[in-house]
Motif scaffolding. Structure first.
Motif, PDB file in Angstrom:
ATOM      1  N   ASN A  32      21.385  35.993  48.225  1.00 11.25           N
ATOM      2  CA  ASN A  32      22.040  36.054  46.743  1.00 11.25           C
ATOM      3  C   ASN A  32      23.713  36.054  47.050  1.00 11.25           C
ATOM      4  O   ASN A  32      24.852  35.360  46.376  1.00 11.25           O
ATOM      5  N   ALA A  33      23.704  36.276  48.132  1.00 16.31           N
ATOM      6  CA  ALA A  33      25.408  37.374  48.106  1.00 16.31           C
ATOM      7  C   ALA A  33      25.991  36.282  48.696  1.00 16.31           C
ATOM      8  O   ALA A  33      27.404  35.546  48.211  1.00 16.31           O
ATOM      9  N   LEU A  34      25.344  35.714  49.878  1.00 16.26           N
ATOM     10  CA  LEU A  34      25.759  34.381  49.925  1.00 16.26           C
ATOM     11  C   LEU A  34      26.195  32.942  49.202  1.00 16.26           C
ATOM     12  O   LEU A  34      27.236  32.912  49.455  1.00 16.26           O
ATOM     13  N   MET A  35      25.193  33.231  48.190  1.00 23.71           N
ATOM     14  CA  MET A  35      25.648  32.180  47.296  1.00 23.71           C
ATOM     15  C   MET A  35      26.701  32.122  46.061  1.00 23.71           C
ATOM     16  O   MET A  35      27.299  31.668  45.810  1.00 23.71           O
ATOM     17  N   LEU A  36      26.483  33.585  46.002  1.00 19.22           N
ATOM     18  CA  LEU A  36      27.170  33.949  44.988  1.00 19.22           C
ATOM     19  C   LEU A  36      29.098  33.940  46.061  1.00 19.22           C
ATOM     20  O   LEU A  36      30.398  33.592  45.006  1.00 19.22           O
ATOM     21  N   MET A  37      28.996  33.649  47.136  1.00 18.60           N
ATOM     22  CA  MET A  37      30.783  33.945  47.668  1.00 18.60           C
ATOM     23  C   MET A  37      30.990  32.769  47.981  1.00 18.60           C
ATOM     24  O   MET A  37      31.776  32.345  47.904  1.00 18.60           O
ATOM     25  N   SER A  38      30.322  31.970  48.191  1.00 16.93           N
ATOM     26  CA  SER A  38      30.036  30.596  48.449  1.00 16.93           C
ATOM     27  C   SER A  38      30.535  29.600  46.507  1.00 16.93           C
ATOM     28  O   SER A  38      32.112  28.825  46.598  1.00 16.93           O
ATOM     29  N   ARG A  39      29.934  30.569  45.709  1.00 12.08           N
ATOM     30  CA  ARG A  39      30.950  29.438  44.805  1.00 12.08           C
ATOM     31  C   ARG A  39      32.012  30.389  44.160  1.00 12.08           C
ATOM     32  O   ARG A  39      33.072  29.396  43.500  1.00 12.08           O
ATOM     33  N   SER A  40      32.597  31.484  44.635  1.00 15.29           N
ATOM     34  CA  SER A  40      33.187  32.318  45.072  1.00 15.29           C
ATOM     35  C   SER A  40      34.227  31.768  45.080  1.00 15.29           C
ATOM     36  O   SER A  40      35.531  31.452  44.791  1.00 15.29           O
ATOM     37  N   LEU A  41      34.051  30.805  45.990  1.00 12.22           N
ATOM     38  CA  LEU A  41      36.218  30.014  47.152  1.00 12.22           C
ATOM     39  C   LEU A  41      36.142  29.175  45.753  1.00 12.22           C
ATOM     40  O   LEU A  41      37.229  28.962  45.997  1.00 12.22           O
ATOM     41  N   ILE A  42      35.400  28.386  45.981  1.00 17.80           N
ATOM     42  CA  ILE A  42      35.520  27.650  44.699  1.00 17.80           C
ATOM     43  C   ILE A  42      36.392  27.633  43.460  1.00 17.80           C
ATOM     44  O   ILE A  42      37.274  26.912  42.762  1.00 17.80           O
ATOM     45  N   GLU A  43      35.749  28.598  42.482  1.00 21.63           N
ATOM     46  CA  GLU A  43      36.370  29.100  41.940  1.00 21.63           C
ATOM     47  C   GLU A  43      37.137  29.818  41.527  1.00 21.63           C
ATOM     48  O   GLU A  43      38.252  29.371  40.840  1.00 21.63           O
ATOM     49  N   HIS A  44      37.439  30.157  43.071  1.00 23.76           N
ATOM     50  CA  HIS A  44      38.790  30.554  43.072  1.00 23.76           C
ATOM     51  C   HIS A  44      40.072  29.714  44.094  1.00 23.76           C
ATOM     52  O   HIS A  44      41.097  30.128  45.120  1.00 23.76           O
ATOM     53  N   GLU A  47      43.880  29.316  43.914  1.00 19.20           N
ATOM     54  CA  GLU A  47      44.696  30.761  44.889  1.00 19.20           C
ATOM     55  C   GLU A  47      44.227  30.073  46.386  1.00 19.20           C
ATOM     56  O   GLU A  47      45.717  30.878  46.949  1.00 19.20           O
ATOM     57  N   ILE A  48      43.367  29.853  46.286  1.00 22.02           N
ATOM     58  CA  ILE A  48      43.535  30.074  48.001  1.00 22.02           C
ATOM     59  C   ILE A  48      44.211  28.835  48.755  1.00 22.02           C
ATOM     60  O   ILE A  48      44.543  29.018  49.833  1.00 22.02           O
ATOM     61  N   LEU A  49      44.203  27.216  48.088  1.00 18.82           N
ATOM     62  CA  LEU A  49      45.149  26.585  48.105  1.00 18.82           C
ATOM     63  C   LEU A  49      46.546  27.080  48.331  1.00 18.82           C
ATOM     64  O   LEU A  49      47.709  26.468  49.019  1.00 18.82           O
ATOM     65  N   SER A  50      46.969  27.223  47.267  1.00 18.36           N
ATOM     66  CA  SER A  50      47.800  28.407  46.912  1.00 18.36           C
ATOM     67  C   SER A  50      48.745  28.860  48.540  1.00 18.36           C
ATOM     68  O   SER A  50      49.686  28.864  49.114  1.00 18.36           O
ATOM     69  N   ALA A  51      47.873  30.322  48.811  1.00 16.07           N
ATOM     70  CA  ALA A  51      48.108  31.066  49.631  1.00 16.07           C
ATOM     71  C   ALA A  51      48.443  30.112  51.675  1.00 16.07           C
ATOM     72  O   ALA A  51      49.203  30.574  51.713  1.00 16.07           O
ATOM     73  N   GLU A  80      35.570  22.977  50.389  1.00 12.72           N
ATOM     74  CA  GLU A  80      34.607  23.022  49.920  1.00 12.72           C
ATOM     75  C   GLU A  80      33.226  22.221  51.104  1.00 12.72           C
ATOM     76  O   GLU A  80      32.082  23.399  50.839  1.00 12.72           O
ATOM     77  N   GLU A  81      33.571  21.810  52.181  1.00 14.24           N
ATOM     78  CA  GLU A  81      33.153  22.649  53.475  1.00 14.24           C
ATOM     79  C   GLU A  81      32.363  23.993  53.993  1.00 14.24           C
ATOM     80  O   GLU A  81      31.562  24.040  53.942  1.00 14.24           O
ATOM     81  N   ILE A  82      34.025  24.776  53.622  1.00 14.88           N
ATOM     82  CA  ILE A  82      33.560  25.994  54.316  1.00 14.88           C
ATOM     83  C   ILE A  82      32.321  26.895  53.326  1.00 14.88           C
ATOM     84  O   ILE A  82      31.564  27.228  53.722  1.00 14.88           O
ATOM     85  N   GLY A 162      39.347  36.959  52.459  1.00 10.68           N
ATOM     86  CA  GLY A 162      38.880  37.759  52.208  1.00 10.68           C
ATOM     87  C   GLY A 162      38.973  39.192  50.798  1.00 10.68           C
ATOM     88  O   GLY A 162      37.311  39.458  50.690  1.00 10.68           O
ATOM     89  N   ALA A 163      39.859  39.015  50.409  1.00  9.81           N
ATOM     90  CA  ALA A 163      39.310  39.647  48.953  1.00  9.81           C
ATOM     91  C   ALA A 163      38.031  39.060  48.344  1.00  9.81           C
ATOM     92  O   ALA A 163      37.202  39.492  47.627  1.00  9.81           O
ATOM     93  N   VAL A 164      38.309  37.653  47.718  1.00  8.88           N
ATOM     94  CA  VAL A 164      37.292  37.104  47.026  1.00  8.88           C
ATOM     95  C   VAL A 164      35.632  36.991  47.474  1.00  8.88           C
ATOM     96  O   VAL A 164      34.561  37.300  46.931  1.00  8.88           O
ATOM     97  N   LEU A 165      35.672  37.183  49.515  1.00  8.69           N
ATOM     98  CA  LEU A 165      34.146  37.389  49.317  1.00  8.69           C
ATOM     99  C   LEU A 165      33.781  38.636  49.745  1.00  8.69           C
ATOM    100  O   LEU A 165      32.765  38.429  49.420  1.00  8.69           O
ATOM    101  N   ALA A 166      34.579  39.833  49.772  1.00  5.41           N
ATOM    102  CA  ALA A 166      34.598  40.700  49.700  1.00  5.41           C
ATOM    103  C   ALA A 166      33.574  41.298  48.154  1.00  5.41           C
ATOM    104  O   ALA A 166      32.723  41.739  48.204  1.00  5.41           O
ATOM    105  N   GLU A 167      34.509  40.925  46.783  1.00  5.58           N
ATOM    106  CA  GLU A 167      33.902  40.941  45.665  1.00  5.58           C
ATOM    107  C   GLU A 167      32.686  40.313  45.341  1.00  5.58           C
ATOM    108  O   GLU A 167      32.207  41.272  44.860  1.00  5.58           O
ATOM    109  N   ALA A 168      32.871  39.521  46.275  1.00  2.00           N
ATOM    110  CA  ALA A 168      31.376  38.468  45.299  1.00  2.00           C
ATOM    111  C   ALA A 168      29.928  39.282  45.776  1.00  2.00           C
ATOM    112  O   ALA A 168      28.948  39.708  45.724  1.00  2.00           O
TER     113      ALA A 168
END
Length: 431
Positions: A32-44, A47-51, A80-82, A162-168
Motif C-alpha cells: 500500500n505504501a508503494l502504491m501511494l508513493m507511486s501516485r505521490s510522485l505524479i501528483e507532485h 514540483e519535482i520537475l521544477s527542482a 512516469e517510468e519511475i 525524498g520528501a514526497v516519498l517519505a511523506e507518502a
C-alpha cells in the motif's frame, strides 16, 4: 562538523528504530505504501520537475558533460517510468518470511531458516534521481529502512523526491524514519554516514570508480560494490560479422552514460579488417571517438585515406589508460587480438567484473569464454546493454554488484535480505 555529525547520527538512530518496526510489517501494508508513493510522485510532478530544471541549469553552467546531464534529466515520461517501477514492485513476491529450510535435527529440535530484512541501508549515489525512488521502493518492499545520500548535481531533485516519498510512506502507515534523506551538500556527510557501524547495516554506493573506491576504503559499515562498468565486446573469428556490428553499436551507443555500455572492442586479427570496415563508419557517424591499437589504427587510417570514413571521424593511438577507462561517453577503445585466450586475458586484466560479451558461432569458443571470463554477467551473441534488473525480471534494481560476496550482478529484493534460524523444542537440553 559537530552539528552535521549529530544530524547524521540522529537520522541513523531514527532509521534504526524504524527498521525494527518495518521488519514486523505485513506485505499488504508495504505494498500500500508503494502504491501511494507511486501516485505521490505524479501528483507532485510539477514540483519535482521544477527542482530538476534547477539542477540541470546549474550543471550546464558548471560545464558538466552531456552524458551526466542525460542521467540527471527528468521528463514527464521518465517520471512516469519511475512511478511505474514502484507499482511493479507491488507485483513481486514478498521476500520477507520466506522459508528456505525446515528440518528436524537428531535431537528432535525443529529448525527453520527464514528470510529477514538487513535492517538499515545507506545508499550513496551520484547524478541519477531515479535512484531516489528505486532505492526507497526496493528497501521498503524488503522491509528495510533507507537513508538516501544523493550527489550534489541532483540536490534539489533528490530533496523534493525524498520528501514526497517519505511523506507518502508515513501516510500509508509505515513508521517515521523509514525513508530519510541527507540533504547537506558537504562532502563529509557521506563519510559520517559510513562511520555509523551498529546503526547502519550496509552501504551501497552507486556511481563512478572514485565514489566506489572511496566507500570501500572509508566505510566502517559493510559495502556492496556496484556500478563501475569497463565492459567489452569480443568478436571471435567465427562471428557473424553483421550481427557483431549491430551488437557493438547497440552496446556502445544505446546510452553512453550507463555502466553496461561497452567501452572496449576486441576483435580477432583475421577478421579485424572486415569488421572494422563495417563497424567504424557506424560508430563515427554517431560521433564516437576511437582509441586504436596499432593494428586497428592501420585499418582505420586506410579507411580514412580511401574516403570510406567520414572526414569528421576522430581517432588516435590508444594509450595504456584507454584499456582501463570507463568513458561513460562517446568514446571506445579498439584492440586486435590473436585469439580467444588473448581476449580473455585482456578482459580479466582490465575489466571491472561487470558485463562482457563474445560474438561467435563456434560453440566451444563461447563455452571457453563464458567459463574463463571473470565477470558478473557474461553474454554470448548479445549486447551488454541487457544487464539491468528490469531486463532480468527482478523489477527495479538497487544496483549491479561487481563483487562476489553476498550478491553479484543486477540485484534487487532478495539481495536486501539476510536470514535467521527459528528453533522449536520440547524441553531439550544439551549434555
Amino acid at each position: 562538523m559537530d552539528e552535521l555529525s549529530n544530524e547524521i547520527e540522529l537520522l541513523c538512530r531514527r532509521a534504526h528504530c524504524a527498521s525494527m518496526e518495518l521488519a514486523l510489517t505485513d506485505e499488504q501494508t508495504r505494498n500500500n505504501a508503494l502504491m501511494l508513493m507511486s501516485r505521490s510522485l505524479i501528483e507532485h510532478a510539477d514540483e519535482i520537475l521544477s527542482a530538476n530544471a534547477l539542477d540541470r541549469e546549474k550543471a550546464q553552467a558548471e560545464g558538466v558533460r552531456e552524458s551526466l546531464i542525460d542521467r540527471l534529466l527528468l521528463t514527464p515520461e521518465r517520471l512516469e517510468e519511475i512511478s511505474k517501477a514502484l507499482r511493479e514492485l507491488v507485483e513481486l513476491p514478498d521476500p520477507i518470511g520466506v522459508v528456505h529450510e525446515e528440518r528436524v535435527l537428531y535431537n528432535g529440535l525443529i529448525l527453520k531458516r527464514i528470510s529477514v530484512p538487513l535492517g538499515v541501508i545507506g545508499i550513496i549515489y551520484e547524478a541519477r534521481p531515479n535512484v531516489t525512488a528505486d532505492a526507497a521502493g526496493i528497501c521498503l518492499k524488503s522491509g528495510n529502512a533507507v537513508i538516501l545520500r544523493g550527489g550534489s548535481l541532483a540536490a534539489h531533485t533528490n530533496e523534493v523526491m525524498g520528501a514526497v516519498l517519505a511523506e507518502a510512506a508515513v501516510e500509508a502507515g509505515l513508521p517515521e524514519g523509514s525513508i530519510q534523506s541527507i540533504t547537506s551538500t558537504e562532502r563529509t556527510a557521506s563519510d559520517l554516514l559510513m562511520q555509523m557501524h551498529g546503526l547502519v547495516d550496509v552501504i551501497i554506493p552507486r556511481g563512478g570508480k572514485g565514489l566506489i573506491e572511496h566507500c570501500v576504503e572509508t566505510s566502517k559499515v559493510p559495502v556492496i560494490e556496484t556500478g563501475t562498468g569497463n565492459c567489452h565486446v569480443y568478436v571471435h573469428r567465427s562471428a557473424d560479422l553483421e550481427q557483431a556490428r549491430d551488437i557493438i553499436v547497440n552496446a556502445k551507443c544505446r546510452r553512453y552514460g550507463v555502466c553496461n555500455a561497452a567501452e572496449t572492442l576486441l576483435v580477432d586479427e583475421e577478421v579485424a579488417k572486415e569488421l572494422l570496415m563495417s563497424v567504424v563508419p557506424e560508430l563515427s557517424c554517431r560521433g564516437v571517438e576511437l582509441h586504436l591499437d596499432d593494428g586497428a589504427y592501420d585499418i582505420v587510417s586506410s579507411l580514412a585515406a580511401t574516403g570510406l570514413l567520414d572526414e569528421d571521424a576522430v581517432f588516435d593511438h590508444a594509450q595504456e589508460q584507454d584499456w582501463e577507462t570507463e568513458y561513460l561517453g562517446p568514446e571506445i577503445a579498439i584492440r586486435c587480438v590473436e585469439g580467444l585466450q588473448e581476449a580473455i586475458s585482456h578482459i580479466n586484466q582490465y575489466g571491472t567484473r561487470h558485463s562482457e560479451s563474445i560474438v561467435a558461432q563456434d560453440k566451444d569458443a563461447i563455452e571457453r569464454f563464458q567459463c574463463g571470463v571473470d565477470a558478473a554477467v557474461v553474454y554470448a551473441n548479445a549486447s551488454t546493454a541487457f544487464t539491468d534488473g528490469g531486463q532480468f525480471g527482478l523489477g527495479a534494481e538497487i544496483g549491479i554488484s561487481t563483487q562476489k560476496l553476498h550478491v553479484r550482478g543486477p540485484f534487487a529484493l532478495d539481495a536486501l535480505t539476510s536470514y535467521k534460524y527459528l528453533i522449536v523444542g520440547e524441553g531439550q537440553t544439551r549434555v
